[in-house]
Design an enzyme around this catalytic site. Structure first.
Site, PDB file in Angstrom:
ATOM      1  CD  GLU A 176      13.100   3.722   8.258  1.00  0.00           C
ATOM      2  OE1 GLU A 176      12.922   4.540   9.178  1.00  0.00           O
ATOM      3  OE2 GLU A 176      13.151   4.032   7.069  1.00  0.00           O
ATOM      4  CB  CYS A 226      12.648   8.552   8.856  1.00  0.00           C
ATOM      5  SG  CYS A 226      13.404   7.510   7.622  1.00  0.00           S
ATOM      6  CD  GLU A 233      10.256  11.824  12.203  1.00  0.00           C
ATOM      7  OE1 GLU A 233       9.229  11.183  12.480  1.00  0.00           O
ATOM      8  OE2 GLU A 233      11.190  11.368  11.519  1.00  0.00           O
ATOM      9  CE  LYS A 290      -1.701   2.523   3.272  1.00  0.00           C
ATOM     10  NZ  LYS A 290      -1.562   3.887   2.705  1.00  0.00           N
TER      11      LYS A 290
END
Lengths: 288, 475
Positions: free
Chosen positions: B255, B289, B386, B181
């Site tokens: 991850e 990331c 983040e 997806k």
């Protein structure tokens, strides 16, 4: 003349290299498989579990920073000390019942051999699971394993000595520290093992052993934010689900319970070591 | 700053259909779900196409197709699987210009990055894992390592096609089949990849692509027919997935997020460090990331470094992502832009000092100027959370031990950077940083041969290299 009355041992917890009673003052009766009284073992509380995590965390920098050679020698030393107490372990295992002296002796021997096997891995696992990576550019690129950190271990509920050592050794040989919940019904060999550990140059806090109810203690550890991984080998299915759910909160590494019965005499492979290793990859440019 | 004439890459090379179905069992199928959404060019807000958001029945159909294909695909000799993957790598190389333009249109990243970074890495990843398919017995996972079955894979929007490659290439090499997806804002290159599978004559059902948002992803990872879940995305969603998989035998790799420290010592080559800092946080608009979002600079050179950094940021060009001179493209979505704004405002409110170079912002589309916060404390949200945008938080340190302490003071552990000319200090730092990737005197380097993945709450498992095989084998 009356027979001499034996001096019995008090079975306590093993936290930070010391042998405290449970701070809760709780204990539970350990019986043989036939129901005969063997001892009162400490029943660890949440506070004990937290103290054990703190001790394991405190021990982590020193133990993970020790040389692999040093860790290997200490594991070998554990094997030496365990061999010296062979008779005591045989007595404890046979007192619990279900196995004869010969079989118990075989188990102790296998345990010693298992420790020796893992001791040798300390300075070899990095060469086997690490790598120099041929990247497409002028870079030095090296991957090497590092310990995950503090590992909470639910020891197998069968195999009170061989199973126990088979889950502790792979965790610590690579530099992790751990908090172990001993087999609930037969915890006495675990505490005697703690006495072995305490006299093997193993720094206090590297292995911490709690006795009591895994169903009670394991969720506290699985939900503890300063624990990095959980080994659920000895957890029943219901407890394993609870712990795995709790472990998700800070994304602990989870080693699930085995799908079927485990033959602890079989070659363990690398899985129990690699489950609690991280891979670190370092890049550096190459140039003049 | 030099003036450059516009140099836009032509978009004529891509052929976007007005509407897409799902790619299941080697065919385009109409979804049972009636939900359809538009994907837009974030640089212009122009609608590019309409895609389906697959429902549970659609996901079920895709998983069944993958399950049906699994016995055949896994039984193929590794050398045959390898040849399919080599074929795919070649087709990607052949169509790389088209795919780069398509990626830039749908994602907003500069064409220079999609052309020079994303696409070459995508092809390389397939080429790399193709070579493993017939060598698994030598990979160190036993003499006959077996695949897991159906892999359910959910990928993010920051490197859409590259993340697809990271997921699909090792899965297929090991003999698994997949349902993937893509992210809801960047589905187009994954849908183009479906066409590549057809050009490669990949057997039907080996790769299935279902588009949609979070609900589609949840249906996929929780589907009982899925044996392996691989997810790249936020730590928050990673936690939900890990919790949802408790009690199953599904293998999971995650991850997740990061808050990397990029640590500059006083003896570092300053100009190189400045380039590394810029690359670390402004590459791909900071939608990375492993971005070096916390600059830790040794106090003695902080002023000098910041001055050089600000001078360099003044030369960055923000604008049309298709322009070959563009350094900073568009923010991927209005939602992400709102998040970056919110955290930047929190940075100001908590007392950090905000700076951006003079930077004209286009009238349409989603944009955020390169931004630097100084005077940041470790407790500030911009030092802890983040941001996933072009926002750098600057902190200082005095000693190497303090640098380690601050760098590791985060629940994340994906990457870190170290800048020093002293080799022993570099290795000392590298050994103490709790991060899966340490870039020393460089940053944001990627290679299919190099394992990538995090410590702590940045997830578990590795992608890339020999290590990346483990995620797709029963070991």
């Amino acid at each position: 003349m009356s027979e001499r009355l034996a001096v019995r041992k008090t079975y306590k917890l093993f936290i930070g290299g010391a042998f405290p009673r449970s701070e809760s003052g709780r204990s539970y009766v350990v019986t043989s498989s036939k129901g005969d009284f063997l001892a009162n073992a400490a029943r660890a509380s949440r506070k004990d579990a937290r103290d054990a995590v703190a001790a394991a965390r405190k021990a982590f920098p020193g133990w993970s920073g020790a040389t692999a050679y040093n860790r290997g020698q200490i594991l070998y030393r554990i094997a030496e000390m365990l061999e010296g107490r062979r008779a005591q372990f045989v007595a404890e295992i046979t007192a619990f019942g279900g196995v004869g002296a010969k079989q118990a002796g075989d188990m102790v021997d296998a345990t010693v051999d298992r420790l020796v096997w893992y001791a040798g891995w300390s300075d070899k696992i990095g060469a086997v699971v690490g790598s120099a990576n041929p990247v497409a550019g002028p870079y030095f690129n090296l991957s090497s394993p590092e310990p995950t950190g503090v590992v909470a271990v639910v020891a197998p509920q069968e195999g009170p000595l061989l199973g126990l050592v088979s889950v502790i050794a792979p965790v610590i040989v690579t530099g992790n520290t751990c908090v172990v919940i001993a087999c609930e019904r037969a915890p006495l060999p675990a505490i005697t093992l703690a006495e072995v550990l305490a006299t093997s140059d193993l720094p206090g806090g590297v292995v911490n052993i709690l006795t009591g109810s895994p169903a009670e203690i394991a969720p506290w550890l699985a939900g503890h934010m300063d624990v990095n991984a959980v080994d659920l080998t000895g957890a029943d299915p219901e407890l394993a689900v609870t712990c795995e759910e709790l472990a998700a909160e800070n994304l602990k590494r989870v080693l699930r319970p085995p799908a079927g019965p485990v033959n602890w005499l079989a070659d363990p492979g690398l899985e129990r070591m690699t489950a609690f290793l991280e891979t670190k990859t370092v890049w550096h440019p190459i140039g003049v | 700053m030099f003036e450059y004439a516009p140099a836009p890459e032509s978009r004529d090379i891509v052929d976007i259909r007005p509407s897409y179905g799902l790619f299941i069992n080697g065919e385009w199928v109409e979804p049972q779900s009636e939900e359809r959404h538009k994907t837009v060019n974030p640089a212009t807000e122009e609608v590019l196409a309409e895609v389906a958001w697959a429902g549970e029945a659609d996901v079920d159909r895709a998983v069944q197709a993958a399950a049906k294909a699994f016995p055949v695909w896994s039984a193929l000799p590794g050398a045959e699987r390898a040849k399919y993957l080599f074929r795919i790598a070649r087709i990607i190389q052949e169509r790389s210009r088209e795919l780069a333009v398509l990626e830039t249109l749908d994602n907003g990243k500069p064409i220079r990055e999609s052309r020079d970074v994303d696409l070459p890495l995508v092809a390389a990843h397939f080429f790399y894992y193709a070579g493993w398919a017939d060598k698994l017995a030598y990979a160190g996972f036993g003499p006959d390592p077996r695949p897991l079955g159906v892999a359910g894979q959910v990928i993010p929007w920051n490197f859409p096609l590259l993340m697809l490659a990271w997921k699909i290439a090792p899965a297929l090499a090991c003999g698994n089949t997949v349902v993937l997806k893509p992210a809801e804002t960047t589905p187009l290159t994954a849908l183009a990849f479906a066409d590549i599978c057809r050009q490669a004559d990949l057997p039907p059902g080996v790769v299935n692509i279902v588009t949609g948002a979070g609900a589609t992803g949840a249906a996929l990872v929780n589907h009982p027919g899925v044996d392996k879940v691989a997810f790249t995305g936020s730590t928050e969603v990673g936690r939900l997935i890990a919790r949802g998989l408790a009690g199953t035998r599904k293998k999971l790799t995650l991850e997740l997020g990061g808050k990397a420290a990029n640590i500059v010592f006083e003896d570092a080559p300053l100009d190189q460090a400045v380039e590394g800092i810029v690359n670390g946080i402004f590459f791909n608009q900071g939608h990375v990331c492993c971005a070096g979002s916390r600059l830790l600079v040794q106090e003695s050179i902080a002023d000098e470094l910041l001055e050089a950094l600000k001078r360099r940021l003044g030369t960055l060009r923000l604008g049309d992502p298709l322009d070959k001179n563009t350094d900073i493209g568009a923010i991927n979505s209005a939602e992400q832009l709102a998040k970056i704004r919110e955290l930047s405002e929190a940075g100001e409110a908590e007392g950090a000092e905000r700076w951006s170079p003079p930077c004209p912002i286009p009238d349409r589309g989603y944009w955020f100027p390169p931004t630097v916060f100084t005077g940041v404390a470790q407790s500030h949200r911009i030092a802890r959370e983040e941001i996933f945008g072009p926002v750098l938080s600057v902190l200082t340190f005095r000693t190497p031990a303090e640098a380690v302490e601050k760098a590791n003071n985060t629940p994340y552990g994906l990457s870190a950077g170290v800048w020093t000319e002293k080799g022993s200090l570099m290795l000392w730092m590298a050994s103490r940083l709790r991060a899966g990737v340490v870039w020393s005197n460089t940053f944001n380097r990627f290679d299919p041969a190099s394992p990538f993945g995090g410590y702590k709450e940045s997830g578990y498992g590795r992608e890339g290299g020999r290590h990346g095989l483990e995620a797709y084998l029963a070991v």
